[in-house]
Write an enzyme that holds these catalytic residues in place. Sequence first.
Site, PDB file in Angstrom:
ATOM      1  N   ASP A   1      77.139 -83.475  19.681  1.00  0.00           N
ATOM      2  CA  ASP A   1      77.196 -82.246  18.889  1.00  0.00           C
ATOM      3  C   ASP A   1      75.767 -81.744  18.661  1.00  0.00           C
ATOM      4  OD1 ASP A   1      78.189 -80.250  17.275  1.00  0.00           O
ATOM      5  OD2 ASP A   1      78.241 -81.496  15.472  1.00  0.00           O
TER       6      ASP A   1
ATOM      7  N   GLU B   1      72.578 -77.744  21.109  1.00  0.00           N
ATOM      8  CA  GLU B   1      72.140 -76.435  21.675  1.00  0.00           C
ATOM      9  C   GLU B   1      70.654 -76.413  22.001  1.00  0.00           C
ATOM     10  OE1 GLU B   1      74.173 -76.847  19.037  1.00  0.00           O
ATOM     11  OE2 GLU B   1      75.942 -76.385  20.217  1.00  0.00           O
TER      12      GLU B   1
ATOM     13  N   ASP C   1      82.579 -74.453  16.014  1.00  0.00           N
ATOM     14  CA  ASP C   1      83.036 -74.277  14.639  1.00  0.00           C
ATOM     15  C   ASP C   1      83.821 -72.985  14.431  1.00  0.00           C
ATOM     16  OD1 ASP C   1      81.811 -76.651  14.195  1.00  0.00           O
ATOM     17  OD2 ASP C   1      80.026 -75.795  13.243  1.00  0.00           O
TER      18      ASP C   1
HETATM   19  C1  GLC Z   1      79.016 -79.374  13.495  1.00  0.00           C
HETATM   20  C2  GLC Z   1      80.142 -79.601  14.492  1.00  0.00           C
HETATM   21  C3  GLC Z   1      81.363 -80.119  13.799  1.00  0.00           C
HETATM   22  C4  GLC Z   1      81.006 -81.384  13.034  1.00  0.00           C
HETATM   23  C5  GLC Z   1      79.858 -81.129  12.069  1.00  0.00           C
HETATM   24  C6  GLC Z   1      79.378 -82.394  11.388  1.00  0.00           C
HETATM   25  O1  GLC Z   1      79.339 -78.346  12.648  1.00  0.00           O
HETATM   26  O2  GLC Z   1      80.425 -78.461  15.249  1.00  0.00           O
HETATM   27  O3  GLC Z   1      82.394 -80.349  14.714  1.00  0.00           O
HETATM   28  O4  GLC Z   1      82.110 -81.856  12.335  1.00  0.00           O
HETATM   29  O5  GLC Z   1      78.769 -80.554  12.768  1.00  0.00           O
HETATM   30  O6  GLC Z   1      78.984 -83.347  12.316  1.00  0.00           O
END
Ligand code: GLC
Length: 802
Positions: free
Chosen positions: A407, A410, A485
């Site tokens: 995650d 980017e 998200d």
């Molecule tokens: C980001 C991710 C999400 C995750 C969060 C905490 O917002 O996109 O899926 O739960 O981080 O790790």
Amino acid sequence: MITNTELEITGNQFPSKIVSYEKHIDTFNFFTENGVTLKVTILRDSVIRFRYSTTGIFENDFSYAITKYANSGYDILEIEENDDQYEITTEKLICRIKKENARISMFDAKDKTLIIDDEIGFHWEESYEHGGNVVKMSKKSRKGESYYGLGDKPTHLNLKGKRFQNWVTDSYAYGKDTDPLYKAIPFFTGLHGGKSYGIFFDNTFRSYFDFAHERKDVMSFWAQGGEMNYYFMYGPEMDKVVANYTDLTGKPHQMPPLWSLGFHQCKWSYYPESNVKEVTSKFRELQIPCDAIYLDIDYMEGFRCFTWNKEYFPDPKRMVKELLDDGFKTVAIIDPGIKIDADYNIFREGLEKDYFCKRADGPYMKGKVWPGQCYFPDFTNPEVREWWSGLFKELIEDIGVKGVWNDMNEPAVMEVPNKTFPNDVRHDYDGNPCSHRKAHNIYGMQMARATYQGLKKFAFPKRPFVITRAAYSGTQRYTSSWTGDNVASWEHLWIANVQAQRMSMSGYSFAGSDIGGFAEQPEGELFARWIQLGIFHPFCRVHSSGDHGAQEPWAFGDEITDIVRKFIELRYQLLPYLYTAFWHYFNDGVPILKSMVMYDQEDIQTHYRTDEFVFGDKILVCPILEPNSKGRRMYIPKGDWFNMWNDEVVEGGKEMWVSSDIETMPIFIKSGSVIPKYPVQQYVGEKNIEEVTLDVYFKIGTEKSFLFDDAHDGYDYTKGKYSYRTFKLLGKEKQLIIQQHKSGRYDADYKTFKINFHGVPFEIDKIQIDNEEIDFKKMQVNGDNTLTIHKDFNELHIKGVM
Ligand code: GLC
């Protein structure tokens, strides 16, 4: 003092007249009077690459997107020259290059029709600040031309009339039309006159596509640096265009383990251990199938990657094993930011080995993410990737975690306006040092790649499973993906539907959304409708931000729980069908989801449809996207389709009302199909499959269906230990014949197929199996339109009463 801040030339520049060319095997270099070189390489009869240099010198030819496994070779390659132009001909394409201005036109080699034409074609502007050029291309856009693709854009499937940007961006709670999002997939498919082509602009700088937005007869694309370097692909069928693109940028390196096609439950965050167990036990108690449970950032010690919070998870190895014994595979999150902390071994190691990204003038790239201030590994350095992959040893090999979730790659940076690294950050780029302007779009991809390499090593002999948020073209080789998200709203249900279809038509089939929505809370009805759609997405996971209450299947009352269970059960029944579709994707690059336009591009009614799609090649689905619906209007493509709920046959080629209360959604099966189904299991491998059901949908005419099977994990299938069955159905007024053709060396445990007939219009008189007549009264005709038959039959012949 005179300061020269002016470029010698400002504004657009163009290639001038071509004065000569040379040919090296499959490549032609055309030289213009003003020093431009156009390099045309024939990769296949239907795939041609175009590169332009404004100085005659090309950059090192390096791409993260293009796979070394891409097919190459052509049957025909000829060039002709006359006073005005050059003409390169392959078996599929003719490429005309005008001498006067180097403009290009592409034609179908068979019927000589024009496919696409340069408008002003290649042009460029010098970039004073960064050096090099802003590189640009413009082509004509014709009346009736449509455009599709570009990854995760949350907008109408048909991109005509719009402009987009490719710059991977952390986009919390994005909305319809937000651009850019988490992925940069600079590939689109165009469609005109029933013929489809594709363009992949392999340039990782911030890039733009304009589909007849600025000027209605022009489509253009450009990038803030790098080279004008694009691949032209021809179909003329759209699925072939996408298959060509997928071949070029890579099919998944492995089949996914079958469990990863099951249902996944996630939340930010399940902790401590007792909470995780509560959730998993509830799945089993309520008999809702589930294969994977996720650990979000709170499992770590202060969000330090590769650590565990021992208060919440005192013995992760034991927990992971207990979960596995109950059928749950544990998937853990790993982010790129490494907390600045001298007592943290990974931080110290990264620092000692000089693996963190640095700013142009030397300082480390420092940015805030979940753990606070962090440094970030330079995943574009192969040595760093090797190091990173090694870090998974404990998590995977020792603790037994089965999947990793990448995650924030980017890379996301908090509390800064551009949400990511500044442009001046330096990257190795596999020995082609560059700034973040060039490396940004592939940073997340290289992180996921390194993660994948770790999983591949340490999960062996099992298959790796990775999921990533950021991606560039080619990331599909290593990992599945989700759309980031999103929000618990009906509009987002629409977005999830177009995003999954669009990812599929962008070569990235293994994708899905946060079912139910990540931000905010869905009502039960929305959740149920989202599950109904989500079970038809190759990646199927519920996830939510957790700060708004529960989002498990039982969180919305019994009625919703029952609906959710029913649909997840359907997903598990359809696993062999989905696995087969994945095999076609893995082997041939065939997208798993087919939007209406891809399903039937010749039918212009399909060009602007967004909601309906075909899952695999036989099941037509259309989600219900509004509250309180008793049904909806939808387009049924040409052909005859069985309503899955009542076996009513509808004739397609028209829009119609389909009733569908909250218990159902519109699902249709193409007539002539043979759909393989497993019994419902609570998780993959729970049951020893003793029989596979084949749902046979009658048709007058012929239809082919397929069934791929193997050990569902491991690598034996790469050595021929798989089984691939083709069922050829032939239906006549009073006869039904199913021929089976088998290949591969895998023999599954089950011995029989239970054939379940739908819509057979005649009364059965005789049944022959492999030319032997059998007394069907004696055999196991199950009294309910079903018949049990040995799985290795060659021909089943059913005759009606004459
Ligand atoms: C980001 C991710 C999400 C995750 C969060 C905490 O917002 O996109 O899926 O739960 O981080 O790790």
